[in-house]
Design a protein around this motif. Sequence first.
Motif, mmCIF file in Angstrom:
data_model
loop_
_atom_site.group_PDB
_atom_site.id
_atom_site.type_symbol
_atom_site.label_atom_id
_atom_site.label_comp_id
_atom_site.label_asym_id
_atom_site.label_seq_id
_atom_site.Cartn_x
_atom_site.Cartn_y
_atom_site.Cartn_z
ATOM 1 N N VAL A 165 -0.591 -38.699 -92.523
ATOM 2 C CA VAL A 165 -0.413 -38.209 -91.922
ATOM 3 C C VAL A 165 -0.713 -36.391 -91.485
ATOM 4 C CG1 VAL A 165 1.677 -37.521 -90.001
ATOM 5 C CG2 VAL A 165 1.727 -39.605 -91.275
ATOM 6 N N ALA A 166 -0.143 -35.802 -92.379
ATOM 7 C CA ALA A 166 -1.129 -34.662 -92.653
ATOM 8 C C ALA A 166 -2.333 -34.421 -92.670
ATOM 9 C CB ALA A 166 -0.467 -34.472 -93.933
ATOM 10 N N THR A 167 -3.354 -35.724 -93.684
ATOM 11 C CA THR A 167 -4.648 -35.477 -93.531
ATOM 12 C C THR A 167 -5.309 -36.198 -92.355
ATOM 13 O OG1 THR A 167 -4.344 -36.628 -95.652
ATOM 14 C CG2 THR A 167 -6.589 -36.923 -94.670
ATOM 15 N N GLY A 168 -4.507 -37.137 -91.523
ATOM 16 C CA GLY A 168 -5.128 -37.505 -89.872
ATOM 17 C C GLY A 168 -5.164 -36.437 -89.309
ATOM 18 N N PHE A 169 -3.876 -35.210 -89.029
ATOM 19 C CA PHE A 169 -3.761 -33.765 -88.118
ATOM 20 C C PHE A 169 -4.724 -33.371 -88.358
ATOM 21 C CE2 PHE A 169 -1.817 -29.963 -87.105
ATOM 22 C CZ PHE A 169 -2.007 -29.857 -86.449
ATOM 23 N N VAL A 170 -4.885 -32.873 -89.909
ATOM 24 C CA VAL A 170 -5.860 -32.109 -90.359
ATOM 25 C C VAL A 170 -7.857 -32.003 -90.056
ATOM 26 C CG1 VAL A 170 -6.659 -31.123 -92.415
ATOM 27 C CG2 VAL A 170 -5.016 -30.992 -92.574
ATOM 28 N N TYR A 171 -7.841 -34.314 -89.741
ATOM 29 C CA TYR A 171 -8.975 -34.122 -90.234
ATOM 30 C C TYR A 171 -9.296 -34.213 -88.106
ATOM 31 C CZ TYR A 171 -12.642 -37.783 -88.771
ATOM 32 O OH TYR A 171 -13.626 -38.678 -88.904
#
Length: 273
Positions: A165-171
Amino acid sequence: MKAPARTPPPRTMKRHGLELRARLRYLYHGASPLAVRFRLTVVVIDFAIIAFFIAAPLLKEQGRSFYIIDYAIAALLAADLVARIAAYSDWKDWFKRPINWIDIVVLATLLFPAWALNFGFLRILRLWTLLNSDLFWRTVGHRFDNTKVEAVTRALAALVTFIFVATGFVYTSFRGGHPGLVGYIDALYFTVATLTTTGFGDVTLPGPWGRLLSIAIMLVGITLFLRLGQTLFRPHKVTYPCEDCGLTKHDPDAVHCKACGNILCIPDHGADH
């Protein structure tokens, strides 16, 4: 001249509806081998869908074929949600459970991919809802007679879900904001490096919001790592309801209930081996 088709009377339609609900309740909540096989199939399909969600940022370049798969998965999840609601004894109570609303949010990101493009990273929450669902533990978890496997699985699910989830938000929010943050793999690398407090510094998020997000990832990540460590090294307990007070979690070698002192008779499954 051919006679027009007759509409089934309301009583017949109602009877068919009740039979369908009974059949769905049997499949989703029953203990027969057929029901267990059905739920295992649902779990396997769910894991395949989750794998697609994880790989989705890398597959979006496929264009039209990606959206065809996207809508096919949306149809599957919609059918599953409707079936679960129909199989539940009280549909109003079903909507009162927050975990079910998360599945509805995931479905919304699939039904409206163009509008919900920036919220596609929320789809990975399906992993958390699956590994915390009654369906999963009634189907797979019943094979274990202690609670350690369940606790470790839930903690690991929370950690993995947070990472993606954090990766997707950062991306979606910071892509192109740093020379090293170009693709999804770069966002995943940054998230893991920040979460583990390694902090190589080769990829950073710009501005005060980027720093605040980095701090949040570190704090939440450390908390989830500690929780996973505690569940790994904490002595496991078995599920055995006390006849007097109803306490369900006890040490494997417990003779008396810690809550009320009642004498317990916990089966020793290891004695059979």
